[in-house]
Design an enzyme around this catalytic site. Structure first.
Site, PDB file in Angstrom:
ATOM      1  N   HIS A  55     -18.312 -10.162 -23.083  1.00 42.17           N
ATOM      2  CA  HIS A  55     -17.911 -11.325 -23.987  1.00 42.17           C
ATOM      3  C   HIS A  55     -17.343 -10.852 -25.130  1.00 42.17           C
ATOM      4  CE1 HIS A  55     -21.577 -13.977 -22.631  1.00 42.17           C
ATOM      5  NE2 HIS A  55     -21.292 -13.341 -21.804  1.00 42.17           N
ATOM      6  N   GLU A  57     -17.873 -10.887 -28.209  1.00 43.22           N
ATOM      7  CA  GLU A  57     -18.685 -10.065 -29.293  1.00 43.22           C
ATOM      8  C   GLU A  57     -19.364  -8.890 -28.631  1.00 43.22           C
ATOM      9  OE1 GLU A  57     -19.906 -14.599 -29.169  1.00 43.22           O
ATOM     10  OE2 GLU A  57     -19.220 -12.955 -27.859  1.00 43.22           O
ATOM     11  N   CYS A  89     -24.367 -16.262 -27.669  1.00 43.52           N
ATOM     12  CA  CYS A  89     -25.555 -16.241 -26.496  1.00 43.52           C
ATOM     13  C   CYS A  89     -26.544 -15.278 -26.753  1.00 43.52           C
ATOM     14  CB  CYS A  89     -24.879 -15.972 -25.041  1.00 43.52           C
ATOM     15  SG  CYS A  89     -24.624 -14.388 -24.969  1.00 43.52           S
ATOM     16  N   CYS A  92     -25.536 -11.656 -26.838  1.00 50.03           N
ATOM     17  CA  CYS A  92     -24.831 -11.147 -27.832  1.00 50.03           C
ATOM     18  C   CYS A  92     -25.649 -11.152 -29.086  1.00 50.03           C
ATOM     19  CB  CYS A  92     -23.612 -12.050 -27.886  1.00 50.03           C
ATOM     20  SG  CYS A  92     -22.312 -11.810 -26.788  1.00 50.03           S
TER      21      CYS A  92
END
Length: 157
Positions: A55, A57, A89, A92
């Site tokens: 992801h 992040e 999410c 993260c």
């Protein structure tokens, strides 16, 4: 941090999201900032790296940690801000907590997969060690439109 700077950094995250979308990734971008300077920026890379953990992040938190380690500083003790185009999410959000991010800025809410304002609400849990200052909604419409267009095209395939 001044509003003009916030917009500037969120605009960089939006550009990273656009690049991710052009590369076949869900268009999400993230930027870490310290002392009003960009430390790391990235979009999602899950598809291209064949790794569901990549992801935006997570990528920028990892790059920021490595950058700071090379300067003899722990990310947990630095005053780092994170800008991302979508509500993080659960994975993260917990990484943000572990890194002790000072300010979290995110553009669009994620009622389906978010872990901050929706879903597990990581920062509200008793097991959460650190809660950043949370700022939401900056460039919300731009981020929402990027995501809607991406999934509209994807569904046509």
């Amino acid at each position: 941090m001044e509003n003009n700077n916030q917009k500037f950094f969120m605009d960089i995250a939006i550009e990273e999201a656009k690049i991710a979308g052009l590369n076949g990734e869900v268009p999400i971008g993230a930027v870490t900032v310290m002392n009003n300077e960009v430390i790391a920026k990235s979009g999602n890379k899950m598809q291209n790296l064949n790794n569901p953990l990549m992801h935006a992040e997570i990528i920028v938190l990892n790059e920021t940690s490595e950058f700071l380690i090379n300067k003899g500083i722990s990310i947990r003790h630095a005053k780092v801000d994170l800008f991302t185009t979508l509500e993080p999410c659960t994975m993260c959000a917990y990484a943000i907590s572990l890194c002790r991010i000072r300010n979290l800025y995110y553009a669009a809410d994620d009622p389906k997969g978010g872990g901050v304002n929706f879903g597990s609400k990581v920062f509200e849990q008793g097991t959460c060690h650190h809660k950043p200052n949370i700022h939401r909604g900056l460039n919300r419409k731009i981020s929402e439109n990027l995501l809607k267009e991406f999934f509209k095209v994807l569904r046509k395939k």
